[in-house]
Design an enzyme around this catalytic site. Structure first.
Site, short mmCIF file in Angstrom:
data_model
loop_
_atom_site.label_atom_id
_atom_site.label_comp_id
_atom_site.label_asym_id
_atom_site.label_seq_id
_atom_site.Cartn_x
_atom_site.Cartn_y
_atom_site.Cartn_z
N LYS A 160 57.16 45.61 -25.63
CA LYS A 160 57.96 46.62 -24.98
C LYS A 160 57.12 47.46 -24.02
CE LYS A 160 60.30 47.06 -29.41
NZ LYS A 160 60.25 47.85 -30.66
N GLY A 161 55.80 47.35 -24.18
CA GLY A 161 54.89 48.28 -23.50
C GLY A 161 54.97 48.29 -21.99
N GLU A 178 51.81 43.33 -17.62
CA GLU A 178 51.37 43.78 -18.95
C GLU A 178 50.99 45.25 -18.91
OE1 GLU A 178 51.10 43.52 -21.99
OE2 GLU A 178 50.36 41.60 -22.74
N ASP A 179 51.15 45.91 -20.03
CA ASP A 179 50.72 47.30 -20.11
C ASP A 179 49.20 47.42 -20.17
OD1 ASP A 179 50.59 46.13 -22.64
OD2 ASP A 179 51.70 47.70 -23.67
N ASP A 239 43.48 44.16 -23.83
CA ASP A 239 42.47 44.66 -24.75
C ASP A 239 41.49 43.52 -25.04
OD1 ASP A 239 41.44 46.60 -26.56
OD2 ASP A 239 42.61 45.76 -28.20
N LYS A 262 40.66 47.21 -20.85
CA LYS A 262 39.49 47.75 -21.56
C LYS A 262 38.42 46.67 -21.52
CE LYS A 262 42.22 50.10 -25.14
NZ LYS A 262 42.54 50.05 -26.57
N VAL A 319 44.92 54.15 -26.60
CA VAL A 319 45.69 55.06 -25.73
C VAL A 319 47.19 54.93 -25.95
CG1 VAL A 319 43.94 55.25 -23.91
CG2 VAL A 319 45.58 53.36 -23.84
N ASP A 338 52.44 52.60 -27.09
CA ASP A 338 52.87 53.31 -28.30
C ASP A 338 51.78 53.41 -29.35
OD1 ASP A 338 52.93 50.45 -28.98
OD2 ASP A 338 53.81 51.14 -30.86
N ARG A 396 55.84 56.34 -26.21
CA ARG A 396 56.01 55.52 -25.01
C ARG A 396 56.52 56.35 -23.84
NH1 ARG A 396 55.60 50.12 -26.71
NH2 ARG A 396 56.46 49.65 -28.75
P1 IMP Z 1 45.07 42.00 -26.86
O1 IMP Z 1 45.68 40.71 -27.32
O2 IMP Z 1 43.95 42.44 -27.76
O3 IMP Z 1 44.63 41.98 -25.41
O4 IMP Z 1 46.16 43.12 -27.07
C1 IMP Z 1 47.11 43.35 -26.15
C2 IMP Z 1 48.24 44.19 -26.68
O5 IMP Z 1 47.84 45.10 -27.74
C3 IMP Z 1 48.75 45.05 -25.57
O6 IMP Z 1 49.71 44.37 -24.80
C4 IMP Z 1 49.30 46.24 -26.30
O7 IMP Z 1 50.63 45.97 -26.69
C5 IMP Z 1 48.42 46.37 -27.52
N1 IMP Z 1 47.34 47.36 -27.28
C6 IMP Z 1 46.04 47.11 -27.05
N2 IMP Z 1 45.34 48.25 -26.86
C7 IMP Z 1 46.23 49.24 -26.95
C8 IMP Z 1 46.12 50.69 -26.82
O8 IMP Z 1 45.05 51.28 -26.58
N3 IMP Z 1 47.28 51.38 -26.98
C9 IMP Z 1 48.48 50.78 -27.24
N4 IMP Z 1 48.62 49.46 -27.35
C10 IMP Z 1 47.51 48.69 -27.21
MG MG Z 2 51.67 44.53 -24.58
#
Ligand code: IMP
Ligand code: MG
Length: 178
Positions: free
Chosen positions: A43-44, A99-100, A103, A131, A153, A159, A165
């Site tokens: 949803k982000g 994408e929001d 990470d 990040k 964050v 969220d 959000r």
């Molecule tokens: P990844 O697979 O580790 O890159 O995670 C990606 C997803 O984790 C993002 O699309 C977010 O939904 C969530 N996420 C990662 N870091 C944060 C944060 O700092 N705040 C909120 N959601 C996060």
């Molecule tokens: Mg996401």
């Protein structure tokens, strides 16, 4: 919003708006005369996508996917499950994944593989935040809003336990009381 969970403001609302305008202009230039479908990751990315598409001067369609990654609340595992798939085919289309935040990159790595297997003409990624210190896989991210430090964050779509959000800025989550 008066809430002790809202910590330091990393990206103020005005900076978000300015950057979204810039990204919209850049994408408009790049997709001039080409067909474009933007895929928001629920949803982000909803707030970002809604603002970004209003800055486009080229025609675009939107669609959504929802994925869940197994793992703890703040760490993804790379094992991803599709909760909601696209409504229509992307075969032969120019796709931009919106994408929001990236990470570890594991969710996006899965999405890229999954969408490329559907034979689109092209796939690019537009992420509001990344990040870099947390990245576990190297991925091509064409459009980036802001690079941020390794902090959890909230706000502007992001969220914590489904809340915050609707903050207009991106802020650090105060984890003192969580
Ligand atoms: P990844 O697979 O580790 O890159 O995670 C990606 C997803 O984790 C993002 O699309 C977010 O939904 C969530 N996420 C990662 N870091 C944060 C944060 O700092 N705040 C909120 N959601 C996060
Ligand atoms: Mg996401």
């Amino acid at each position: 919003m008066d809430d002790s969970a809202i910590g330091e403001i990393l990206v103020p609302a005005e900076d978000l708006q300015r950057r979204v305008r810039e990204l919209g202009a850049e994408i408009s230039r790049d997709y001039e005369g080409r067909d474009l479908i933007m895929i928001g990751v629920l949803k982000g990315a909803v707030l970002f996508l809604a603002d970004l598409m209003r800055e486009l001067t080229v025609p675009c369609e939107i669609d959504f996917m929802a994925v869940s990654s197994y793992g703890s609340e703040t760490d993804s595992s790379g094992v991803v499950r599709i909760l909601k798939d696209l409504d229509s085919s992307i075969e032969g289309r120019n796709v931009v994944i919106v994408e929001d935040i990236i990470d570890s990159g594991l969710t996006l790595q899965y999405l890229l593989r999954n969408l490329r297997a559907r034979n689109p003409a092209s796939v690019e990624v537009c992420a509001l935040l990344t990040k870099p210190d947390r990245r576990r896989v190297d991925l091509p991210i064409r459009y980036v809003g802001f690079e941020i430090p390794n902090r959890y964050v909230i706000g502007y779509g992001l969220d914590y336990a489904q809340r915050y959000r609707n903050l207009g800025c991106v802020a650090v989550l105060n984890d003192s009381d969580h």
